[in-house]
Scaffold this active site. Structure first.
Site, PDB file in Angstrom:
ATOM      1  N   ALA A   1      -4.542  35.938 -29.142  1.00 51.16           N
ATOM      2  CA  ALA A   1      -3.574  36.920 -29.625  1.00 51.16           C
ATOM      3  C   ALA A   1      -2.386  37.051 -28.689  1.00 51.16           C
ATOM      4  O   ALA A   1      -1.235  37.159 -29.138  1.00 51.16           O
ATOM      5  CB  ALA A   1      -4.249  38.277 -29.812  1.00 51.16           C
TER       6      ALA A   1
ATOM      7  N   HIS B   1      -6.752  48.693  -1.701  1.00 51.52           N
ATOM      8  CA  HIS B   1      -8.133  48.673  -1.200  1.00 51.52           C
ATOM      9  C   HIS B   1      -8.762  50.043  -1.408  1.00 51.52           C
ATOM     10  O   HIS B   1      -8.117  51.059  -1.175  1.00 51.52           O
ATOM     11  CB  HIS B   1      -8.133  48.320   0.289  1.00 51.52           C
ATOM     12  CG  HIS B   1      -9.485  48.397   0.916  1.00 51.52           C
ATOM     13  ND1 HIS B   1     -10.414  47.388   0.790  1.00 51.52           N
ATOM     14  CD2 HIS B   1     -10.075  49.377   1.642  1.00 51.52           C
ATOM     15  CE1 HIS B   1     -11.518  47.726   1.431  1.00 51.52           C
ATOM     16  NE2 HIS B   1     -11.326  48.936   1.960  1.00 51.52           N
TER      17      HIS B   1
END
Length: 455
Positions: free
Chosen positions: A316, A441
């Site tokens: 798609a 992080h």
């Protein structure tokens, strides 16, 4: 006769997105769609499948919650309720596309369109009892599930014993035994879902591996995870016939039979070009798919094609981009599709995501490249959220220039991370460039940066 700057045949991802861009660019646009806006992707493919898979993922987490210090009794899944929710999600999204079409002034006709020919007014297209003329024509009619001439298969599809992805997504009951013919993306996603909700699932695949062109190291880890969950795989097996409550196959020279309550036929899709009238304007096709270049142009001036109908990458998001590129070129803005950097995803649990060259393709092409794999356990977040997980990221780089040629992942969040890797491949980024980027992080994506410091 109404005349348009652009007639779009097909209202799927390629068609409706292209129509939006064309209208925004000032083109008077008509979309002719035989069923519903959103096409296969929204109505019987991407979105319905992901809705089911998300419910299965929640259920899987519930069943294994004690591993994370959470316990409760009575976790269960109501497949009928899951299917009903899928219907609500689809209805809402289809309605949203329709509202956007209306807002942008795009006309939509819900009829099958047939190309009649071309004259001084443009390309003539008949939809229902009405004829329309378009200065340019964009064909986005998508694809249909392939049903090969296996003895008994077409009769089984007609009776409802065998189904394609369209029918199985509306099935309100969970079969005790399900056989999936084909170990590609659609087959694996449906096998994963029905295994999670209680079916005894067997996948029959002619190749010696699953997941088609997926990097073999990644697909082998996925296979191991599926087997651990109880899915039975018959690899290197050829289906010989579909009979009464069974699928017959040949494996290692022996004739065998797999009893089942229903069958999913998932061995690929073919471009939908029959009955369009392509011969009336001389559009070139190969193996049933419309031939296009990287701008979306066909061999006929003023005729374009985008999405599954061109038979290139039946995804798609590829269709979205192809439609945009075609419209940009219609508007005089030079644009091309970079097929080598289009990502692909398998939305199972764990997820698989890939972009660019694989370990197998670099060998087949004789590329001077190196491939190295890194455990996702370099990520603190992955360890915290995936008890016993065996996910990896595999990075492929060019030895001489140290450009990133491919990235492949298996593990949760892979589908959301891969776009960044696709940008690296698209922009031919070097290892040293990515090392200087700051990754948040703790995240799973930072394993890519960590891995590049070891290459």
């Amino acid at each position: 006769m109404a005349t348009y700057d652009l007639i779009v045949l097909g209202g799927g991802p390629a068609g409706y997105n292209a129509a939006e861009r064309a209208a925004e660019g000032g083109m008077k646009t008509l979309v002719i769609e035989g069923r519903a806006l959103g096409g296969v992707c929204l109505n019987e493919g991407c979105i319905p499948t992901k809705t089911l898979l998300y419910s299965a993922k929640i259920y899987d987490y519930a069943k294994h919650s004690q591993e994370y210090g959470v316990s409760f009794d009575g976790a269960k899944i109501d497949h009928g309720a899951v299917v009903d929710r899928k219907g609500r999600v689809v209805k809402m999204l289809v309605g949203g596309i329709g509202a956007t079409m209306k807002k942008l002034g795009v006309d939509v006709v819900y009829e099958k369109g047939t190309i009649l020919g071309r004259d001084e007014q443009g390309f003539k297209v008949k939809a229902g009892d009405t004829e329309y003329a378009g200065k340019q024509l964009l064909i986005c009619t998508g694809s249909v599930a392939s049903v090969p001439p296996i003895p008994g298969l077409r009769e089984s599809v007609a009776s409802g014993f065998a189904m394609t992805n369209r029918e199985i997504l509306d099935m309100k009951t969970v079969p005790e035994k399900l056989v999936v013919i084909g170990g590609g993306v659609i087959g694996l996603e449906m096998a994963s879902y029905f295994n999670s909700v209680g079916s005894n699932v067997t996948v029959i695949e002619m190749l010696d591996h699953i997941a088609g062109p997926t990097d073999r190291e990644i697909s082998n880890i996925l296979l191991k995870n599926y087997k651990k969950k109880g899915i039975n795989f018959l690899l290197g097996a050829k289906v010989t016939s579909v009979g009464d409550k069974c699928v017959n196959y040949e494996l290692e020279g022996k004739q065998e039979s797999a009893p089942c309550d229903c069958v999913l036929v998932s061995i690929g899709r073919r471009a939908m070009t029959e009955g369009l009238g392509l011969e009336n304007i001389g559009v070139l096709t190969e193996r049933g798919a419309i031939v296009t270049n990287d701008e979306g142009r066909t061999n006929v001036a003023g005729v374009w094609a985008a999405g599954d109908v061109n038979g290139k990458l039946m995804l798609a998001h590829t269709a979205y981009r192809e439609g945009e590129v075609a419209v940009n070129n219609m508007l005089g803005k030079k644009d091309v599709v970079h097929y080598e950097s289009i990502p692909s995803v398998i939305y199972t649990n764990p997820e698989v995501a890939s972009v660019g060259e694989t370990g197998e393709s670099i060998k087949a092409k004789g590329l001077d490249a190196v491939a190295q794999s890194f455990t996702l356990k370099y990520s603190g977040r992955y360890i915290a959220e995936n008890e016993g997980g065996d996910g990896i990221v595999k990075i492929i780089i060019d030895r001489e220039h140290r450009n990133i040629l491919g990235v492949h992942m298996i593990g949760n969040y892979a589908s959301e991370i891969i776009y960044g890797a696709a940008m690296m491949v698209e922009k031919k980024m070097r290892v040293e460039n990515v090392r200087k980027m700051v990754f948040p992080h703790p995240t799973v994506c930072e394993v890519i940066r960590e891995g590049l410091f070891q290459m």
